[in-house]
Design a protein around this motif. Sequence first.
Motif, mmCIF file in Angstrom:
data_model
loop_
_atom_site.group_PDB
_atom_site.id
_atom_site.type_symbol
_atom_site.label_atom_id
_atom_site.label_comp_id
_atom_site.label_asym_id
_atom_site.label_seq_id
_atom_site.Cartn_x
_atom_site.Cartn_y
_atom_site.Cartn_z
ATOM 1 N N GLU A 275 0.825 -1.221 0.000
ATOM 2 C CA GLU A 275 0.000 0.000 0.000
ATOM 3 C C GLU A 275 0.853 1.262 0.000
ATOM 4 N N GLY A 276 2.163 1.109 -0.107
ATOM 5 C CA GLY A 276 3.033 2.297 -0.125
ATOM 6 C C GLY A 276 3.406 2.798 1.257
ATOM 7 N N VAL A 277 3.133 1.999 2.291
ATOM 8 C CA VAL A 277 3.480 2.429 3.659
ATOM 9 C C VAL A 277 4.917 1.997 3.956
ATOM 10 N N PRO A 278 5.753 2.932 4.416
ATOM 11 C CA PRO A 278 7.136 2.564 4.747
ATOM 12 C C PRO A 278 7.175 1.481 5.824
ATOM 13 N N ARG A 279 8.044 0.503 5.633
ATOM 14 C CA ARG A 279 8.176 -0.574 6.613
ATOM 15 C C ARG A 279 9.331 -0.266 7.567
ATOM 16 N N SER A 280 9.402 -1.038 8.657
ATOM 17 C CA SER A 280 10.371 -0.683 9.706
ATOM 18 C C SER A 280 11.814 -0.814 9.217
ATOM 19 N N ILE A 281 12.087 -1.699 8.236
ATOM 20 C CA ILE A 281 13.481 -1.773 7.773
ATOM 21 C C ILE A 281 13.903 -0.464 7.105
ATOM 22 N N MET A 282 12.937 0.297 6.627
ATOM 23 C CA MET A 282 13.302 1.593 6.037
ATOM 24 C C MET A 282 13.797 2.548 7.120
ATOM 25 N N ALA A 283 13.198 2.449 8.311
ATOM 26 C CA ALA A 283 13.682 3.280 9.426
ATOM 27 C C ALA A 283 15.115 2.883 9.767
ATOM 28 N N THR A 284 15.373 1.582 9.778
ATOM 29 C CA THR A 284 16.728 1.115 10.089
ATOM 30 C C THR A 284 17.719 1.612 9.044
ATOM 31 N N TYR A 285 17.349 1.445 7.784
ATOM 32 C CA TYR A 285 18.230 1.827 6.666
ATOM 33 C C TYR A 285 18.601 3.312 6.727
ATOM 34 N N TYR A 286 17.601 4.155 6.898
ATOM 35 C CA TYR A 286 17.908 5.590 6.901
ATOM 36 C C TYR A 286 18.640 5.996 8.187
ATOM 37 N N ALA A 287 18.264 5.404 9.319
ATOM 38 C CA ALA A 287 18.949 5.756 10.573
ATOM 39 C C ALA A 287 20.428 5.378 10.492
ATOM 40 N N GLN A 288 20.730 4.281 9.801
ATOM 41 C CA GLN A 288 22.136 3.887 9.638
ATOM 42 C C GLN A 288 22.932 4.967 8.906
ATOM 43 N N ARG A 318 -3.105 8.811 5.776
ATOM 44 C CA ARG A 318 -2.643 8.797 7.173
ATOM 45 C C ARG A 318 -1.660 7.664 7.453
ATOM 46 N N ASP A 319 -1.902 6.509 6.826
ATOM 47 C CA ASP A 319 -0.997 5.379 7.065
ATOM 48 C C ASP A 319 0.404 5.691 6.547
ATOM 49 N N HIS A 320 0.449 6.357 5.392
ATOM 50 C CA HIS A 320 1.764 6.737 4.866
ATOM 51 C C HIS A 320 2.467 7.684 5.837
ATOM 52 N N VAL A 321 1.703 8.654 6.340
ATOM 53 C CA VAL A 321 2.299 9.633 7.263
ATOM 54 C C VAL A 321 2.830 8.906 8.506
#
Length: 614
Positions: A275-288, A318-321
């Motif tokens: 659905e185009g919602v960022p997944r938690s691995i994206m948070a990990t990737y960018y935080a790295q 809202r889910d994307h946000v």
Amino acid sequence: MTRYGGTRAVVVGGTAGIGLAIAKRLVEGGGTVLLSGRTPTHPAATVAEVGSGAHIVHADPTDPATIPALAAAVEERLGRIDLLFVDADVGLFAPITPVTEEQSDRQFAVNTKGAYFTVRALLPLLNDGGSIVFTTSSTSAAGTPGTGVYAMTKAAPPRRADRHGSPDEVARVALFLATDATVTTDATDATVTTGSDGRTALLGAGAHRPRPEDLEPSTHPVEDLHHGRTKTIMNATVHTDATTSPLFRPTRLGGLDLPNRLVMAPMTRNRADAEGVPRSIMATYYAQRASAGLIIAEAATPNAVGLTYPHIPAIFNRDHVAGWRRVTDAVRAEGGRMFLQLQHGGRVGHPDNSGFTPLAPSAIALPEPIHTPDGLREAVVPRAMTLDDIRSTVADFAAAARNAIDAGFAGVEVHSANGYLLHQFLGQNTNHRTDAYGGSVAHRIRFTLEVVRAVVDTIGAERVGVRISPGVPANGMAEGDTEAIYPPLVAALAELEPAYLHVVLADPDQPVFREIRRRWTGTLIANPDLGWGRPLPADGGRHAGERLLAAGADLISLGRAFLANPDLVHRLRIGAPLNPIRDAYLMYTGGEEGYIDYPTLAADRDRVLASTTH
Ligand SMILES: Cc1cc2nc3c(=O)[nH]c(=O)nc-3n(C[C@H](O)[C@H](O)[C@H](O)COP(=O)(O)O)c2cc1C
């Protein structure tokens, strides 16, 4: 754990003055130090003064025979070292007329030649990421009467080491200068500061015990150094070293303080959910990758029809946000700053991906197949946008920008590059319209300007960037009249005063780049042309980036080097080797593999140590 536990240091000229004070601090903090001096007349007394973590070696930098002996002693007693502090010097002060050649030769022999050859001999023992600190002298800057020769000799070694050393050798260590701010002979205080990477990196030395009012406290002196600030730290002026690249100078962008000029270029990685919602691995990737001066997050679609490929993130509900909020929180927690790129694909889309017939300026299909969940499929002919489509798309960009701010981004980048919708309006081969959005250059640039204006009006100009790719033939683009399009586009964008303009595959030798720089007085991010489709250069683009900075760019964006190196900024700063891109097919698909498993230098070192001790 003691402050300098595990740190191994050599202090040349450590039996007196500032060197001695530094050695004491290191040993107090748990470090192991080898001191060398020309005349260590009372070694036992010096060891007693410094502490049991000290070794003393007699070495005269003007005597070529003692330098290899010093290196051998260091290797035998300490093995590899983290820090080399060069403080050996002699000062024979006299006004210019009475200075003798002997006095001059003696000072050059110790302070310049001796320092240089001592560093050369010990360089092979320095760990990657280690530091060399030269004490220089405020006389070099102050022009204190009677110190002419001395000042010259103290100013020279770091620069000689930089220019004449093998770049590989010098680049893998940080080179710092510490200089006493006051000219006194009796050093009684010194500070040693642990670097942000947990290792000793910088020593500030005070020529006398500082009075509180002399102090200009710095909580991050090492960072200050890296950022090119000259600071008074514990009464010692610390200058940045000669090897510090302008890439590591801090700057401001809109309302943001950037600690360096390296920007992570937007890169589509197809890791969002269906659905185009960022997944938690994206948070990990960018935080790295939060040590980038700025991260520009990958293209996100502002509406459903603008979706390009499978698993592209979106930013229209809202889910994307909420999904992006988790990403920006993770990056902020690591100290990073982040914009989001807004991309409408236009004809670069497929009903199998979005559920819609793509929209484009004209009904001209992408001349190449496109990725879908079922593999590569023939592109479909898009529907030419009506004026209502244009108006609602502009509104969708504005709403998406609002969402991005709600999701915690510092701003958005409007994607008018690489053959996607806005670029399709610019190019002659994709825009055959006969209304106010096609034909003349003024008409073809109108849509980009309307989108940027709407976004600026919604979230404020200082939170908006724009990406362009003059002449880049991505996604079947053939602009036709590149030289005619960009000068007026850039001039019109400049009136909207967005925070930055971002030029893809920039080449400082191209007239179009120079023309853009001339017309754009704001912040210019240049993405160096490293030869798209060719392997990355070994330095990841550092040299090309520095050339662009010299040609007037303010910030440098790198893509693939950041993709493969979460600690790219650190690696470039110390000249460490870069991870190559593994498994190119994992760039755009897959899960954690090829995404969040690229190692940092520290992780690599731990892995090697673990494998050699088992
Ligand atoms: C995997 C990948 C995905 C990319 N996705 C985007 C994107 O979403 N938006 C964009 O403007 N450029 C995108 N690009 C282009 C990069 O931003 C950059 O311009 C290009 O990689 C050249 O820089 P480099 O040589 O440092 O990699 C992408 C590049 C790569 C390698």
